[in-house]
Design an enzyme around this catalytic site. Structure first.
Site, PDB file in Angstrom:
ATOM      1  CD1 TRP A 186      -2.274  -2.158   1.743  1.00 41.05           C
ATOM      2  CD2 TRP A 186      -2.989  -1.171  -0.127  1.00 41.05           C
ATOM      3  NE1 TRP A 186      -3.298  -2.926   1.217  1.00 41.05           N
ATOM      4  CE2 TRP A 186      -3.747  -2.346   0.080  1.00 41.05           C
ATOM      5  CE3 TRP A 186      -3.257  -0.395  -1.254  1.00 41.05           C
ATOM      6  CZ2 TRP A 186      -4.765  -2.754  -0.798  1.00 41.05           C
ATOM      7  CZ3 TRP A 186      -4.269  -0.788  -2.133  1.00 41.05           C
ATOM      8  CH2 TRP A 186      -5.011  -1.955  -1.904  1.00 41.05           C
ATOM      9  CG  ASP A 218      -3.593   4.020   3.719  1.00 37.54           C
ATOM     10  OD1 ASP A 218      -4.709   3.854   4.265  1.00 37.54           O
ATOM     11  OD2 ASP A 218      -3.232   3.376   2.712  1.00 37.54           O
ATOM     12  CE  LYS A 243      -8.936  -3.036   3.212  1.00 33.08           C
ATOM     13  NZ  LYS A 243      -8.067  -2.179   2.404  1.00 33.08           N
TER      14      LYS A 243
HETATM   15  C1  LIG Z   1      -7.500  -1.649   1.370  1.00 32.82           C
HETATM   16  C2  LIG Z   1      -6.444  -0.623   1.512  1.00 32.82           C
HETATM   17  C3  LIG Z   1      -6.282   0.408   0.568  1.00 32.82           C
HETATM   18  C4  LIG Z   1      -7.143   0.509  -0.673  1.00 32.82           C
HETATM   19  O1  LIG Z   1      -8.434   0.832  -0.327  1.00 32.82           O
HETATM   20  P1  LIG Z   1      -9.561   1.079  -1.430  1.00 32.82           P
HETATM   21  O2  LIG Z   1     -10.665   1.643  -0.595  1.00 32.82           O
HETATM   22  O3  LIG Z   1      -9.866  -0.237  -2.039  1.00 32.82           O
HETATM   23  O4  LIG Z   1      -9.040   2.055  -2.417  1.00 32.82           O
HETATM   24  C5  LIG Z   1      -5.304   1.346   0.781  1.00 32.82           C
HETATM   25  N1  LIG Z   1      -4.507   1.299   1.855  1.00 32.82           N
HETATM   26  C6  LIG Z   1      -4.623   0.322   2.783  1.00 32.82           C
HETATM   27  C7  LIG Z   1      -3.707   0.316   3.966  1.00 32.82           C
HETATM   28  C8  LIG Z   1      -5.591  -0.663   2.635  1.00 32.82           C
HETATM   29  O5  LIG Z   1      -5.711  -1.627   3.555  1.00 32.82           O
END
Ligand SMILES: *Cc1c(COP(=O)(O)O)cnc(C)c1O
Length: 360
Positions: free
Chosen positions: A102, A172, A196
């Site tokens: 990521w 993030d 998540k």
């Molecule tokens: C799942 C995830 C993403 C991507 O998320 P989307 O909503 O599918 O764009 C980005 N960063 C992390 C840490 C993630 O777990």
């Protein structure tokens, strides 16, 4: 009806109590004769739902009035672009730490908008470590420092919050938000896809310090400018109303569970027992350095990968779903977010022990 234990990395498990409430309110929201999905986002009924969700989130995370909370769309992946579009001025440099898939995606996307300095990377350890902050090569005066506190795919989580002085810290938090208490004041901007540890897919949360608003260049589209959404209470256009409502139910559920303090203790216990079991088994292993192991995403491999398929088939038959690792790393991964109860982790450990015995 029987609900299985769901270890999906995302979209992930939701609290059963939340789904039941949504089901109850689905056809006829509080006697109004229609569902949330069918009403205007400008309707007072929805505005109240939206405001309550924001208030509960602010309570849970301790977010002060110095920050705006934005309910956006586009997923965390859109934030990979929105962050530099809004915070990285002409000729400025932004620092990024590379600790996994990521981070890499965020770095690649940001590179389209300005100068990016990768101040540290753990790619040389196959992302099994977090580089100590002493080893970071930060720029002289970066616009911000970006990192991913929990790498969902590699199962790598920072054991510390980077200290970057007056530079805005951007995180993030897609797979770690609300999993334990944090000090929001240490951050300039936090973002997270909802699917998540918050609610259903389709909603993306941004918490941004207000002094960082209004920095976007003129050619940044209105929809991609944080200021637009802050000025309009995230209702510049139609927001993802149902995802917002359902996330609000999750926030209220979290408060009833004792908030993120209590969740953090439960999450720590869940993760510790699973890692302890893995470390003491002969069949399973986890490659991540102990101090940087994720409390939310626990990847593990079997000593013989010919056992992968029987493992997954038998787990599914036992009501343990979505244990397959990310396609980029293989093996297994158990995601144990807030909505995954401790009993699910216990059931998983029992299953793994039994499987190991049968295949010894
Ligand atoms: C799942 C995830 C993403 C991507 O998320 P989307 O909503 O599918 O764009 C980005 N960063 C992390 C840490 C993630 O777990």
């Amino acid at each position: 009806m029987s609900r299985a234990y769901n270890f999906c990395a995302g979209p992930a498990a939701l609290p059963q109590a939340v789904l039941e409430q949504a089901q109850q309110e689905m056809l006829d929201y509080r006697g109004l004769g229609l569902s949330i999905m069918e009403m205007s986002h400008r309707d007072n009924v929805f505005v109240e739902i939206a405001e309550q969700a924001e208030k509960d989130l602010r309570d849970l995370m301790g977010i002060s009035d110095d920050y705006a909370v934005l309910f956006l769309q586009g997923g965390a992946s859109s934030q990979f672009a929105m962050v530099p579009m809004n915070l990285l001025g002409d000729g400025e440099t932004a620092d990024y730490i590379n600790t996994g898939q990521w981070s890499k995606k965020a770095i690649k996307e940001a590179g389209r908008y300005g100068n990016i300095n990768v101040a540290a990377s753990s790619e040389d350890t196959n992302f099994s470590t977090v580089p100590l902050q002493e080893s970071w090569n930060l720029s002289d005066n970066p616009a911000y420092v970006h990192y991913c506190p929990n790498e969902t795919i590699g199962g790598l989580e920072y054991s510390f919050v980077p200290q970057v002085g007056d530079t805005p810290l951007v995180a993030d938090m897609s797979s770690t938000i609300l999993s334990r208490p944090i000090d929001v004041n240490q951050y300039g901007l936090i973002y997270a896809g909802a699917q998540k540890n918050i609610g259903p897919a389709g909603l993306t949360l941004v918490v941004i310090r207000k002094d960082l608003l209004g920095k976007a260049a003129n050619n940044v589209p209105a929809m991609l400018n944080y200021q637009t959404h802050a000025d309009n209470d995230s209702m510049y256009n139609t927001p993802p109303t149902f995802a917002w409502y359902l996330s609000g139910l999750v926030f209220s559920w979290l408060k009833k569970q004792g908030g993120v303090g209590n969740m953090g203790e439960i999450n720590q216990r869940k993760a510790e027992k699973l890692y302890h079991f893995i470390d003491h088994s002969g069949l399973y292993s986890n490659p991540v350095e102990v101090i940087s192991r994720s409390r939310m995403n626990v990847p593990f491999v079997l000593a013989d990968d010919r056992l992968d398929k029987p493992f997954l088939d038998q787990a599914q038959a036992a009501g343990l779903l979505n244990l397959k690792g990310h396609r980029s790393v293989g093996g297994m991964r158990a995601s144990i977010y807030n909505a995954v109860p401790e009993a699910a982790v216990d059931a998983l450990i029992d299953f793994m022990a039994e499987f190991e015995k049968k295949n010894a």
